[in-house]
Scaffold this motif. Structure first.
Motif, short mmCIF file in Angstrom:
data_model
loop_
_atom_site.label_atom_id
_atom_site.label_comp_id
_atom_site.label_asym_id
_atom_site.label_seq_id
_atom_site.Cartn_x
_atom_site.Cartn_y
_atom_site.Cartn_z
N GLY A 1 0.82 -1.20 0.00
CA GLY A 1 0.00 0.00 0.00
C GLY A 1 0.85 1.25 0.00
N THR A 2 1.02 1.85 1.17
CA THR A 2 1.84 3.05 1.30
C THR A 2 3.12 2.79 2.07
OG1 THR A 2 0.84 3.78 3.40
CG2 THR A 2 -0.26 4.43 1.35
N GLN A 3 3.25 1.59 2.66
CA GLN A 3 4.39 1.29 3.52
C GLN A 3 5.17 0.09 3.00
OE1 GLN A 3 2.60 0.69 7.36
NE2 GLN A 3 1.99 2.85 7.57
N LYS A 4 6.42 0.03 3.37
CA LYS A 4 7.27 -1.09 2.99
C LYS A 4 6.76 -2.39 3.61
CE LYS A 4 11.62 1.50 2.52
NZ LYS A 4 13.02 1.60 2.97
N LEU A 5 7.00 -3.48 2.92
CA LEU A 5 6.72 -4.80 3.49
C LEU A 5 7.74 -5.08 4.59
CD1 LEU A 5 6.09 -6.77 0.16
CD2 LEU A 5 4.37 -6.03 1.82
N PRO A 6 7.38 -5.85 5.62
CA PRO A 6 8.26 -6.04 6.78
C PRO A 6 9.36 -7.08 6.53
CG PRO A 6 6.19 -7.18 7.13
CD PRO A 6 6.05 -6.45 5.82
N PHE A 7 10.08 -6.93 5.42
CA PHE A 7 11.16 -7.83 5.06
C PHE A 7 12.41 -7.00 4.76
CE2 PHE A 7 7.23 -9.75 3.08
CZ PHE A 7 6.99 -10.65 4.12
N PRO A 8 13.59 -7.62 4.86
CA PRO A 8 14.82 -6.87 4.57
C PRO A 8 15.08 -6.72 3.08
CG PRO A 8 15.35 -9.13 5.21
CD PRO A 8 13.85 -8.99 5.35
N GLU B 1 9.21 -1.58 -4.68
CA GLU B 1 9.26 -2.30 -3.41
C GLU B 1 9.64 -3.76 -3.64
OE1 GLU B 1 8.76 -3.24 0.75
OE2 GLU B 1 9.56 -1.63 -0.50
N LEU B 2 9.12 -4.37 -4.71
CA LEU B 2 9.56 -5.73 -5.03
C LEU B 2 11.04 -5.74 -5.36
CD1 LEU B 2 6.82 -7.54 -7.14
CD2 LEU B 2 7.03 -7.27 -4.67
N ASN B 3 11.50 -4.73 -6.11
CA ASN B 3 12.92 -4.64 -6.44
C ASN B 3 13.77 -4.57 -5.17
OD1 ASN B 3 15.10 -4.01 -8.58
ND2 ASN B 3 15.32 -2.32 -7.12
N ARG B 4 13.28 -3.88 -4.16
CA ARG B 4 14.02 -3.75 -2.90
C ARG B 4 14.24 -5.10 -2.23
NH1 ARG B 4 13.18 -3.60 2.52
NH2 ARG B 4 10.91 -3.87 2.33
N TYR C 1 7.00 0.13 9.41
CA TYR C 1 6.24 1.38 9.36
C TYR C 1 7.00 2.47 8.59
CZ TYR C 1 2.80 -0.35 12.75
OH TYR C 1 1.82 -1.06 13.40
N GLU C 2 7.71 2.10 7.55
CA GLU C 2 8.42 3.06 6.72
C GLU C 2 7.68 3.23 5.39
OE1 GLU C 2 11.09 5.03 7.12
OE2 GLU C 2 11.08 4.48 9.24
N PRO C 3 7.60 4.45 4.87
CA PRO C 3 6.87 4.67 3.62
C PRO C 3 7.61 4.08 2.42
CG PRO C 3 8.00 6.67 4.30
CD PRO C 3 8.16 5.69 5.43
N LEU C 4 6.83 3.71 1.39
CA LEU C 4 7.42 3.27 0.14
C LEU C 4 8.22 4.42 -0.47
CD1 LEU C 4 4.56 1.28 -1.64
CD2 LEU C 4 6.43 0.39 -0.26
N LEU C 5 9.33 4.09 -1.11
CA LEU C 5 10.17 5.10 -1.74
C LEU C 5 10.16 4.92 -3.25
CD1 LEU C 5 13.29 4.97 0.63
CD2 LEU C 5 11.36 6.56 0.72
N ARG C 6 10.25 6.03 -3.96
CA ARG C 6 10.34 5.95 -5.41
C ARG C 6 11.80 6.10 -5.82
NH1 ARG C 6 10.60 8.60 -10.06
NH2 ARG C 6 9.50 7.65 -11.85
#
Length: 598
Positions: A269-276, A302-305, A391-396
């Motif tokens: 959604g608007t936040q990162k998934l809780p994975f490294p 986010e998938l790329n991360r 609880y960190e926002p997604l980054l572009r």
């Protein structure tokens, strides 16, 4: 006159001595009653993650109480407490129509109503109530002990997850059928009409370098449905984190966990998934309803991360193989986005059922990034701190590639199962030593004590959670058992989750002062090693115990290795919930949850 005679006859020394004796006995009885778990032998492990063990004991008892790793001819059957000792705490049931499926951080309707927008799935994200609720979730009517694995992969009790909506909603796609008192899972899906096994073979034929269970070991299935994709990959030595939100596809993650398949509730959604970063070998999406190019491509970024360098993204969706204008536009947008982040389309195919997929691969070097015509999306300026996805926002931006000490991109892990013992992510010598000590400790204690000495019926254990997993030694020691382990790294602990993924295990970040993103009654065994002492310094230990009770299945096990002070704090709470308890070696508390509800 009688008192005068006593003093004249000099009997007062006897009276005084008798009084002191009676007072001493009374104090001893009161102390023993108020503290039913005797801390005769105090065993404290500084931290299982660093392999350092220190013991403090009364000098008269330390030599007579065996360590769990020592041989002892007399088996430790544990110290038990009966229901008659239950602490009279006041418990109430959660009261609303869906209370049996209550997830505090996802069902916070008051917070959801206050949201300014739902455009980016904000209402499916975590919104934890404060303070946490202390009600107990009721059992569904006619709830039964779950069907054991491996039969549970294909058949579960209807009454345990009485949600037939998916049967009707997906009846043409063969996700799930209702048959009498059972739900049956035929292995179908939206994009694998000929069954999961045929679909997995199709992926490997399309791109042979994907070798299930050897080079590809850890997979994320986004929008997983009832998790049949991940369930059948288990046959190939692949562990899959099945992921989906709690949405109108009612109870899909609950179905997965009831079946004994790894799964968690989450949403892009608007936040990162809780994975490294750089964690999954392969990510899969079959009609997962995620608009990857939305919001400047943030969902795909986010998938790329979280995809490791050289990792694969398998996208099975209608834009891959349908040619009308709408699908062609979506395909063009996806092609432009993947090219901008240097993903290469290594294969594209359509099977005999007219279902198609495309396989992308993430780069393993910076060379492509350097020759892009435009720095859009830009490279992330710097790698954020550990545990930075909570609880960190997604980054572009395009996340950096992981580098070793020589500034070389860290390569692909060793093939499974070699990578379990030789993770390539360990760089520093001190970390390598701590990892080895941790691994040796858990290998020894699980084989010599956990599997035989704790009176756990391991044949009933399928879904396991290590609440403080560190380097994953507990999960690694159980690798040959027919179970899976959700490895949790607390957000205030050392961030070892990248090493865990590198070992071919999987896990998630979490804050144990909040509710976990899972349905009630989804785990057979919870394991906590020196976690609760730390957590109790930040939040009320009673709230943590309530959460443990929520996610534990009836007849499930809680194994707590901790200080006697902490064990003495949680034992009366567990007894008030009518759990049966046993103490072993004055440091291992084993609790079994019953069917009691207030």
């Amino acid at each position: 006159m009688a008192i005068e005679n006593i003093f004249k006859q000099r009997k007062y020394p006897f009276i005084l001595a008798l009084s002191v004796l009676l007072i001493t006995v009374a104090v001893f009885v009161l102390t023993t009653t108020s503290n039913p778990i005797s801390s005769v032998f105090f065993y404290q492990q500084q931290s299982p993650r660093n392999g350092t063990v220190s013991r403090t004991a009364n000098a008269t008892t330390a030599t007579t109480t065996p360590s769990p790793t020592q041989n002892n001819n007399t088996p430790d059957t544990g110290v038990s407490w009966s229901d008659s000792e239950t602490d009279p705490m006041k418990w109430v049931l959660c009261r609303w129509p869906t209370a049996a499926d209550y997830i505090p951080c996802l069902d916070n309707n008051d917070a959801i109503k206050k949201l300014k927008s739902r455009k980016h799935m904000e209402h499916r994200e975590r919104h934890c109530p404060n303070p946490p609720p202390r009600c107990l979730v009721p059992l569904p009517d006619n709830y039964k002990v779950p069907i054991p694995w491996p039969k549970s992969r294909d058949t579960i009790w209807y009454d345990n997850v009485p949600h037939p909506k998916l049967v009707e909603y997906k009846k043409e796609q063969n996700w799930v059928r209702k048959s009498g008192e059972y739900f049956v899972f035929p292995g179908g899906g939206t994009q694998f009409k000929q069954g999961v096994t045929s679909y997995l073979d199709f992926i490997q034929r399309t791109f042979p370098p994907i070798i299930w269970g050897r080079d590809v070991r850890v997979v994320l299935d986004v929008g997983c449905g009832v998790a049949s994709f991940g369930g059948y990959l288990l046959d190939k030595n692949v562990v899959t984190m099945s992921l989906a939100p709690k949405d109108e596809h009612e109870a899909q993650i609950q179905f997965a966990l009831e079946r004994g398949i790894p799964a968690v509730l989450s949403v892009i959604g608007t936040q990162k998934l809780p994975f490294p970063d750089d964690s999954y070998d392969l990510i899969h999406c079959a009609r997962c309803r995620v608009h990857w190019d939305a919001d400047g491509g943030k969902p795909l970024l986010e998938l790329n991360r979280i995809l490791r360098p050289g990792g694969f993204f398998v996208w099975s969706a209608t834009p891959v193989y349908k040619k009308d204008e709408q699908h062609r536009n979506t395909w063009e947008s996806m092609s432009n986005l993947t090219a901008s982040i240097c993903w290469k389309a290594v294969a594209r195919a359509v099977d005999s059922s007219k279902i198609g997929l495309v396989i992308y691969q993430k780069p393993m070097s910076y060379s492509c990034y350097k020759i892009r015509g435009a720095n859009d999306p830009p490279l992330c300026v710097t790698k954020l701190t550990y545990n930075s996805s909570w609880y960190e926002p997604l980054l572009r931006c395009v996340s950096e590639l992981p580098l070793d000490r020589g500034d070389n991109v860290i390569g692909w892990p060793k093939p499974w199962p070699e990578r379990l013992q030789v993770p390539s992510a360990i760089q520093e010598r001190r970390v390598a030593i701590a990892f080895e000590d941790h691994n040796n400790y858990w290998s020894g204690i699980v084989s010599s004590f956990y599997l035989e000495g704790l009176s756990i019926n391991w044949s009933k254990v399928r879904n396991v959670m290590d609440m403080n997993a560190s380097y994953g030694g507990f999960a690694a020691a159980l690798i040959d058992k027919p179970l899976w382990v959700m490895n949790v790294i607390p957000i205030d602990a050392q961030d070892t989750l990248p090493i865990l993924f590198d070992r071919g295990l999987f896990g998630i970040y979490h804050d144990w002062c909040e509710s976990f993103s899972t349905y009630p009654r989804t785990y057979d065994l919870l394991h906590s090693s020196y976690l609760l002492t730390t957590v109790s310094q930040r939040c009320d230990i009673k709230d943590v115990v309530v959460e443990i009770d929520r996610i534990m299945r009836p007849e499930g096990y809680l194994v707590v290795q901790d200080t006697m002070e902490t064990i003495n704090k949680i034992s009366p709470i567990l007894r008030s919930l009518h759990w049966s308890l046993k103490l072993y070696q004055s440091q291992f508390l084993v609790g079994i949850k019953g069917f009691w509800r207030p």
